[in-house]
Scaffold this motif. Structure first.
Motif, short mmCIF file in Angstrom:
data_model
loop_
_atom_site.label_atom_id
_atom_site.label_comp_id
_atom_site.label_asym_id
_atom_site.label_seq_id
_atom_site.Cartn_x
_atom_site.Cartn_y
_atom_site.Cartn_z
N HIS A 40 0.83 -1.21 0.00
CA HIS A 40 0.00 0.00 0.00
C HIS A 40 0.87 1.27 0.00
O HIS A 40 0.57 2.23 -0.71
N LEU A 41 1.95 1.27 0.78
CA LEU A 41 2.86 2.43 0.82
C LEU A 41 3.48 2.68 -0.55
O LEU A 41 3.53 3.82 -1.04
N TRP A 42 3.97 1.61 -1.20
CA TRP A 42 4.62 1.75 -2.50
C TRP A 42 3.61 2.13 -3.58
O TRP A 42 3.92 2.88 -4.50
N LEU A 56 -2.93 2.37 -12.65
CA LEU A 56 -3.89 1.35 -13.09
C LEU A 56 -3.29 0.49 -14.20
O LEU A 56 -3.52 -0.71 -14.25
N PHE A 57 -2.50 1.10 -15.07
CA PHE A 57 -1.88 0.37 -16.17
C PHE A 57 -0.78 -0.57 -15.68
O PHE A 57 -0.68 -1.71 -16.13
N TYR A 58 0.06 -0.09 -14.75
CA TYR A 58 1.22 -0.86 -14.30
C TYR A 58 0.96 -1.67 -13.04
O TYR A 58 1.87 -2.32 -12.52
N ALA A 59 -0.25 -1.68 -12.54
CA ALA A 59 -0.56 -2.38 -11.29
C ALA A 59 -0.14 -3.84 -11.38
O ALA A 59 -0.37 -4.51 -12.39
N PRO A 60 0.49 -4.34 -10.32
CA PRO A 60 0.88 -5.76 -10.31
C PRO A 60 -0.36 -6.64 -10.41
O PRO A 60 -1.38 -6.36 -9.78
N THR A 63 -2.20 -13.48 -9.14
CA THR A 63 -2.30 -14.80 -9.77
C THR A 63 -3.64 -15.42 -9.43
O THR A 63 -4.27 -15.05 -8.44
N THR A 64 -4.08 -16.36 -10.21
CA THR A 64 -5.40 -16.96 -9.99
C THR A 64 -5.40 -17.95 -8.84
O THR A 64 -6.44 -18.19 -8.24
N THR A 65 -4.26 -18.52 -8.50
CA THR A 65 -4.22 -19.54 -7.46
C THR A 65 -4.11 -18.94 -6.06
O THR A 65 -4.49 -19.56 -5.09
N THR A 66 -3.55 -17.73 -5.96
CA THR A 66 -3.40 -17.09 -4.65
C THR A 66 -3.84 -15.65 -4.75
O THR A 66 -4.07 -15.11 -5.83
N THR A 67 -3.93 -15.00 -3.61
CA THR A 67 -4.30 -13.59 -3.59
C THR A 67 -3.06 -12.71 -3.58
O THR A 67 -3.17 -11.50 -3.57
N HIS A 68 -1.88 -13.31 -3.58
CA HIS A 68 -0.64 -12.53 -3.58
C HIS A 68 -0.28 -12.09 -4.99
O HIS A 68 -0.56 -12.79 -5.96
N SER A 69 0.35 -10.93 -5.10
CA SER A 69 0.79 -10.44 -6.40
C SER A 69 2.05 -11.18 -6.84
O SER A 69 2.87 -11.57 -6.02
N SER A 70 2.17 -11.33 -8.14
CA SER A 70 3.38 -11.95 -8.65
C SER A 70 4.56 -11.00 -8.48
O SER A 70 5.69 -11.43 -8.30
N LYS A 71 4.30 -9.70 -8.54
CA LYS A 71 5.32 -8.68 -8.29
C LYS A 71 4.73 -7.66 -7.34
O LYS A 71 3.54 -7.38 -7.37
N SER A 72 5.58 -7.10 -6.53
CA SER A 72 5.11 -6.13 -5.56
C SER A 72 5.10 -4.73 -6.16
O SER A 72 5.73 -4.46 -7.18
N TRP A 73 4.41 -3.81 -5.50
CA TRP A 73 4.42 -2.41 -5.92
C TRP A 73 5.82 -1.83 -5.81
O TRP A 73 6.21 -0.97 -6.60
N LYS A 74 6.58 -2.30 -4.85
CA LYS A 74 7.96 -1.83 -4.71
C LYS A 74 8.76 -2.18 -5.96
O LYS A 74 9.52 -1.37 -6.48
N ALA A 78 10.36 0.40 -8.74
CA ALA A 78 11.78 0.37 -9.09
C ALA A 78 11.96 0.26 -10.60
O ALA A 78 12.83 0.93 -11.19
N VAL A 79 11.16 -0.57 -11.26
CA VAL A 79 11.27 -0.75 -12.71
C VAL A 79 10.90 0.55 -13.42
O VAL A 79 11.59 0.99 -14.34
N GLN A 80 9.80 1.19 -13.00
CA GLN A 80 9.38 2.43 -13.64
C GLN A 80 10.41 3.54 -13.43
O GLN A 80 10.70 4.31 -14.34
N ASP A 81 10.99 3.61 -12.23
CA ASP A 81 12.02 4.60 -11.95
C ASP A 81 13.23 4.37 -12.84
O ASP A 81 13.80 5.30 -13.40
N ARG A 82 13.64 3.10 -13.00
CA ARG A 82 14.78 2.76 -13.85
C ARG A 82 14.48 3.11 -15.31
O ARG A 82 15.35 3.60 -16.02
N CYS A 83 13.25 2.89 -15.76
CA CYS A 83 12.87 3.27 -17.13
C CYS A 83 13.00 4.77 -17.32
O CYS A 83 13.47 5.22 -18.37
N ASP A 84 12.59 5.54 -16.33
CA ASP A 84 12.71 7.00 -16.43
C ASP A 84 14.16 7.43 -16.50
O ASP A 84 14.50 8.38 -17.20
#
Length: 170
Positions: A40-42, A56-60, A63-74, A78-84
């Motif tokens: 939530h913080l990230w 909304l576009f980049y939201a992690p 997965t269908t089997t669990t409620t956990h994200s495959s990638k975190s907001w953190k 980091a990926v978006q910052d590196r792209c910039d």
């Protein structure tokens, strides 16, 4: 710090408006490290920097089997910052003493480090190295290791793209 409740710490962390502050909070103690990784913080930091539409576009995705994200907001942050910072294309970047192969903001491969590897002599601490020129040799060996890896990677890339190049020539 151990007596401060998690709710109070989360309120403090929620007031931070820059990713470097949140990264610094990771170093306070184990409890803060865990809490500063909160999705939530990230997510809030991502929205503050890039807006709700991009979030909304980049939201992690979940997965269908669990409620956990495959990638975190953190990770997404980091990926978006590196792209910039470095762009979307295939790049070789240096962060500190380490070199990385980056594609679309994602680290694809660690290419090596400029620091001497374990087992090699540290030139800054050796008096004999200063007098015999070993310092230059050790530094060159570290740099050549990185250069060799980069050249081998480029060679592999050339080999892999050869069929596509031949197809364009026909």
């Amino acid at each position: 710090m151990e007596k401060v409740s998690g709710d109070v710490i989360m309120k403090i962390l929620g007031l931070l408006d820059h990713h470097q502050d949140l990264v610094s909070a990771h170093q306070v103690c184990r409890k803060w490290n865990l809490l500063a990784s909160d999705n939530h913080l990230w997510s809030n930091l991502f929205i503050l920097r890039w807006g709700i539409d991009r979030s909304l576009f980049y939201a992690p995705t979940t997965t269908t089997t669990t409620t956990h994200s495959s990638k975190s907001w953190k990770h997404v942050y980091a990926v978006q910052d590196r792209c910039d910072r470095v762009g979307l294309g295939l790049k070789i970047i240096r962060e500190g003493d380490d070199y990385f192969l980056i594609h679309q903001g994602e680290i694809q491969r660690h290419l090596g480090s400029r620091t001497p590897q374990p087992g090699t002599q540290d030139p800054s601490t050796s008096l004999a190295a200063r007098h015999t020129g070993d310092e230059i040799m050790v530094r060159n060996e570290c740099q050549m290791g990185i250069l060799d890896r980069i050249l081998f990677f480029i060679g592999d890339l050339e080999t892999a793209s050869a069929p596509a190049k031949r197809g364009r020539l026909l």
